[in-house]
Design a protein around this motif. Structure first.
Motif, PDB file in Angstrom:
ATOM      1  N   HIS A 110      61.171 -25.251  19.163  1.00  0.00           N
ATOM      2  CA  HIS A 110      60.096 -25.671  20.072  1.00  0.00           C
ATOM      3  C   HIS A 110      59.711 -24.513  20.978  1.00  0.00           C
ATOM      4  N   TYR A 111      58.378 -24.288  21.108  1.00  0.00           N
ATOM      5  CA  TYR A 111      57.872 -23.209  21.968  1.00  0.00           C
ATOM      6  C   TYR A 111      58.072 -23.577  23.439  1.00  0.00           C
ATOM      7  N   GLY A 113      56.713 -22.196  26.076  1.00  0.00           N
ATOM      8  CA  GLY A 113      55.554 -22.061  26.957  1.00  0.00           C
ATOM      9  C   GLY A 113      55.242 -20.664  27.444  1.00  0.00           C
ATOM     10  N   TYR A 119      61.169 -19.331  21.624  1.00  0.00           N
ATOM     11  CA  TYR A 119      61.361 -20.647  21.007  1.00  0.00           C
ATOM     12  C   TYR A 119      62.810 -21.089  21.143  1.00  0.00           C
ATOM     13  N   GLN A 142      50.890 -19.194  18.492  1.00  0.00           N
ATOM     14  CA  GLN A 142      52.170 -19.666  19.033  1.00  0.00           C
ATOM     15  C   GLN A 142      52.209 -21.197  18.931  1.00  0.00           C
ATOM     16  N   ASP A 144      53.386 -25.073  18.845  1.00  0.00           N
ATOM     17  CA  ASP A 144      54.392 -25.774  19.651  1.00  0.00           C
ATOM     18  C   ASP A 144      55.692 -25.965  18.882  1.00  0.00           C
ATOM     19  N   TRP A 145      55.569 -26.239  17.567  1.00  0.00           N
ATOM     20  CA  TRP A 145      56.759 -26.491  16.748  1.00  0.00           C
ATOM     21  C   TRP A 145      56.707 -25.627  15.494  1.00  0.00           C
ATOM     22  N   ASP A 167      52.391 -32.055  14.445  1.00  0.00           N
ATOM     23  CA  ASP A 167      53.010 -33.132  15.225  1.00  0.00           C
ATOM     24  C   ASP A 167      53.250 -34.380  14.369  1.00  0.00           C
ATOM     25  N   GLN A 187      61.098 -31.216  25.203  1.00  0.00           N
ATOM     26  CA  GLN A 187      59.805 -30.823  25.761  1.00  0.00           C
ATOM     27  C   GLN A 187      59.880 -30.534  27.260  1.00  0.00           C
ATOM     28  N   ARG A 190      60.097 -26.834  28.478  1.00  0.00           N
ATOM     29  CA  ARG A 190      58.920 -25.968  28.391  1.00  0.00           C
ATOM     30  C   ARG A 190      58.480 -25.554  29.792  1.00  0.00           C
ATOM     31  N   GLU A 192      55.717 -24.041  32.582  1.00  0.00           N
ATOM     32  CA  GLU A 192      54.288 -24.041  32.878  1.00  0.00           C
ATOM     33  C   GLU A 192      54.054 -23.135  34.075  1.00  0.00           C
TER      34      GLU A 192
END
Length: 696
Positions: A110-111, A113, A119, A142, A144-145, A167, A187, A190, A192
């Motif tokens: 999972h990325y 952010g 990851y 990039q 997200d998954w 997704d 999640q 991540r 921000e």
């Protein structure tokens, strides 16, 4: 599959050729796109096509051979005949991607952010970065998954052979229990954007520090406070912007810590100061003015917080200069000269502390980028009123060795037993090559003579005087290049730094000639106590290249005598030099400076005696201070009439009178009788002036 070779420009061209093959479906799909186009080429053109596109032809042929082998196995073992056929990307690409996801689903990532965060490998709780050669990196994607084939460990952990994950595939896999993890928990890791603010140039420079050292410290402090949660701070000097990224649960704390840091810097900027000379001639005493024009400090003539920066190397950038001088201490202001006629003068830098300014001057002496005190009367780069300690450092450069030839080999064997040479270290002995009657002796003192060696061997081994046929003492031939000299200097500096604050001494290692027996260096200490600590730790206790280092120390102080005063006191000072040498063992010498003033230098192995000698010299040249009983009387002499009076008094009494309008001081120099006569004339002038005013 892709290769990069040749010059840097050729590698860049290879990277550009790769772009058209890169597939949004990841690295496997990129390789499939390459294979499709290669497969469509005529057989005789395939090699040339690969060369033109920086692609490994051997790899592609290997893939084709593998596919053919699989088809042959199916035909022989299963009886199934399948053609070698590539369907259109529209029909198969998404199905293949989903298939890759199912195969490598345990390596789902999972990325987090941010590029620096990379990851998170969900099942292993491991952080990885996209491999630089990945097609996703080339396309700037990039997702997200992603799922990855494996992790490549180098300086960092890199994910290779990456496939983006939709997704919908992920949700279905979680619903079918093909994957088992808490989606919300993953999640939540991540990051921000938590902070974005614009600051001025000065605040930005202080916030990030030298080479962004303060920014990294703040990042590390935050990560420790959040138990390892990822936090990063970006700073753009071009736009003066500071941006921080953190997880949702940490964002408020990050914002508070950055605001606290910025407020602290703003507070320190309010403490910025500026220096002003009291004299209109820009000399002597200075006052340091802070916010609200409050006087926060007074600097005597030999004290300074501001330095003038000289730059002889035009290639040095303004950024490099600022960062270089910030390492000596807190800089409160840096000002670059504009339209200066002297191109070597860069500008001025003001430090928070006097000690830091002095350190910058001492540490940059004789360098292409250097600082000198911003002092009006300063005749040279040094502060002559200080009592400094100077030491000479020596160690052997060309070791002494000897060849000793005995009359027979049996006596030579005795010689191998060793000798009592009455030295700190024993001589090393070994047989010479090709002569059974000769030995090679090393580890000898620099001043070892043939007679000393002969007597040592004869006495220790109880030999007859004729047992030794010959002795040849030699010095080893040594060449010292510039890089070796710099290495030696760094070795000495490293040892000095164990006892002395870096920047409070100046080391000068003399380049040796080929015939020089010893290395020679001189070091000046601005803090004598630290110099003595260095002497105690280094003298006969430190070795360079197995050679013992010796130090001899002396203290040096000096007095500046004004050029118009020196002829008056020259004979007295010359006679005084013999007394100082005899009673205090102080060496006296004079040197004329560029401005005509004379520097009286005093050197001695004892600091106390050096300071006593300085006091004696100052007593000789100090003159007589003229004063009056009535306050405010002296101010009457600092007028046009007073100036004319001073000239008349000097001519009639053959004295020299120095005045200072800042504190209304008057100093009379000359023989005692002449001083008294001059003082009487000044007193009479004031008395007559007061009487005249009273009559009016």
């Amino acid at each position: 599959m892709f290769y990069r070779s040749g010059s840097e420009s050729q590698k860049n061209e290879a990277d550009k050729r790769k772009v058209r093959f890169c597939h949004e479906g990841g690295d496997f799909m990129t390789m499939l796109a390459v294979f499709r186009e290669w497969h469509n080429q005529q057989e005789k053109s395939k090699t040339y096509w690969c060369s033109q596109n920086s692609i490994n032809n051997k790899v592609l042929r290997g893939i084709r051979e593998t596919v053919n082998e699989i088809l042959n196995v199916l035909k022989k073992e299963q009886g199934k005949v399948m053609p070698f056929q590539l369907k259109t990307p529209k029909d198969v690409d998404e199905k293949l991607q989903e298939m890759l996801f199912k195969i490598f689903r345990q390596n789902i990532c999972h990325y987090l952010g941010h590029d620096k965060a990379g990851y998170l490998v969900v099942q292993k709780d491991q952080i990885v970065q996209i491999f630089p050669a990945s097609s996703l990196k080339t396309l700037g994607l990039q997702p997200d998954w992603i799922v990855i084939e494996r992790v490549l460990k180098t300086s960092r952990d890199f994910a290779t052979n990456i496939t983006p994950v939709k997704d919908s595939w992920l949700q279905k896999a979680l619903a079918d229990n093909l994957l088992n993890f808490d989606l919300n928990a993953i999640q939540s890791q991540r990051v921000e954007q938590a902070v974005f603010c614009a600051v001025g140039e000065k605040s930005f420079s202080n916030f990030v520090g030298i080479r962004y050292s303060e920014l990294r410290k703040l990042e590390n402090t935050m990560r420790q406070a959040f138990d390892g949660s990822f936090v990063t701070i970006e700073a753009s000097k071009e736009y003066g912007e500071i941006t921080a990224f953190a997880t949702d649960k940490d964002s408020e704390t990050v914002k508070a810590m950055i605001n606290e840091r910025l407020n602290l810097l703003k507070g320190s900027m309010k403490g910025e100061t500026k220096e002003f000379y009291l004299s209109p001639l820009n000399k002597g005493v200075k006052v340091v003015v802070g916010a609200g024009m409050d006087i926060v400090d007074v600097l005597m003539p030999n004290e300074y917080k501001t330095v003038v920066v000289n730059v002889t190397d035009s290639s040095v950038s303004e950024k490099d200069i600022r960062e270089y001088f910030e390492k000596f201490g807190d800089v409160v202001n840096a000002y670059k000269f504009k339209n200066s006629k002297d191109k070597t003068k860069w500008g001025k830098i003001t430090y928070q502390r006097k000690e830091d300014a002095e350190s910058s001057v001492q540490s940059t002496k004789d360098k292409s980028v250097n600082a000198v005190p911003d002092i009006g009367y300063q005749p040279t780069k040094e502060i002559f009123s200080l009592c400094t300690m100077r030491a000479k450092i020596e160690w052997c450069r060309r070791p002494t060795f000897a060849f000793i030839r005995f009359t027979d080999s049996s006596t030579c064997s005795k010689g191998m037993q060793g000798i009592d040479f009455h030295r700190d270290t024993s001589a090393r002995i070994r047989k010479s090559k090709g002569n059974a009657s000769e030995i090679h002796v090393t580890n000898l003192g620099n001043n070892t003579t043939e007679d000393e060696l002969r007597n040592a061997f004869l006495n220790t081994l109880s030999l007859e005087s004729g047992a030794i046929e010959s002795i040849a003492v030699r010095k080893k031939n040594v060449k010292t290049n510039e890089s070796e000299l710099q290495s030696l200097k760094q070795t000495i500096e490293s040892k000095l730094n164990e006892y002395v604050i870096e920047g409070t001494y100046y080391l000068d290692l003399k380049p040796p000639r080929d015939n020089h027996v010893t290395f020679l260096a001189f070091v000046s200490f601005s803090i004598p106590e630290e110099g003595m600590a260095a002497y105690a730790g280094i003298h006969d206790n430190f070795k360079i290249n197995y050679e013992t280092v010796s130090m001899t120390v002396e203290f040096k102080t000096s007095v500046v005598v004004r050029k118009n005063l020196f002829p008056m006191h020259e004979e007295t000072l010359s006679n005084l030099s013999e007394t100082l040498d005899k009673n205090l063992d102080v060496k006296y010498r004079t040197k004329t400076l560029k401005n005509g003033n004379v520097l009286v230098e005093l050197q001695c192995e004892s600091r106390d005696n050096a300071m006593k000698a300085k006091t004696v010299v100052e007593k000789v040249i100090e003159g007589k201070r003229y004063d009056t009983e009535q306050p405010g009387e002296l101010e009457k002499l600092f007028t046009q009439g007073g100036k004319r009076l001073f000239e008349r008094v000097k001519n009639e009494t053959n004295t020299i009178i120095h005045t200072d309008a800042r504190d209304f001081s008057i100093i009379i120099h000359g023989p005692t009788e002449a001083q008294e006569k001059a003082a009487e004339m000044l007193t009479k002038y004031l008395r007559d002036l007061s009487s005249s005013i009273s009559q009016q």
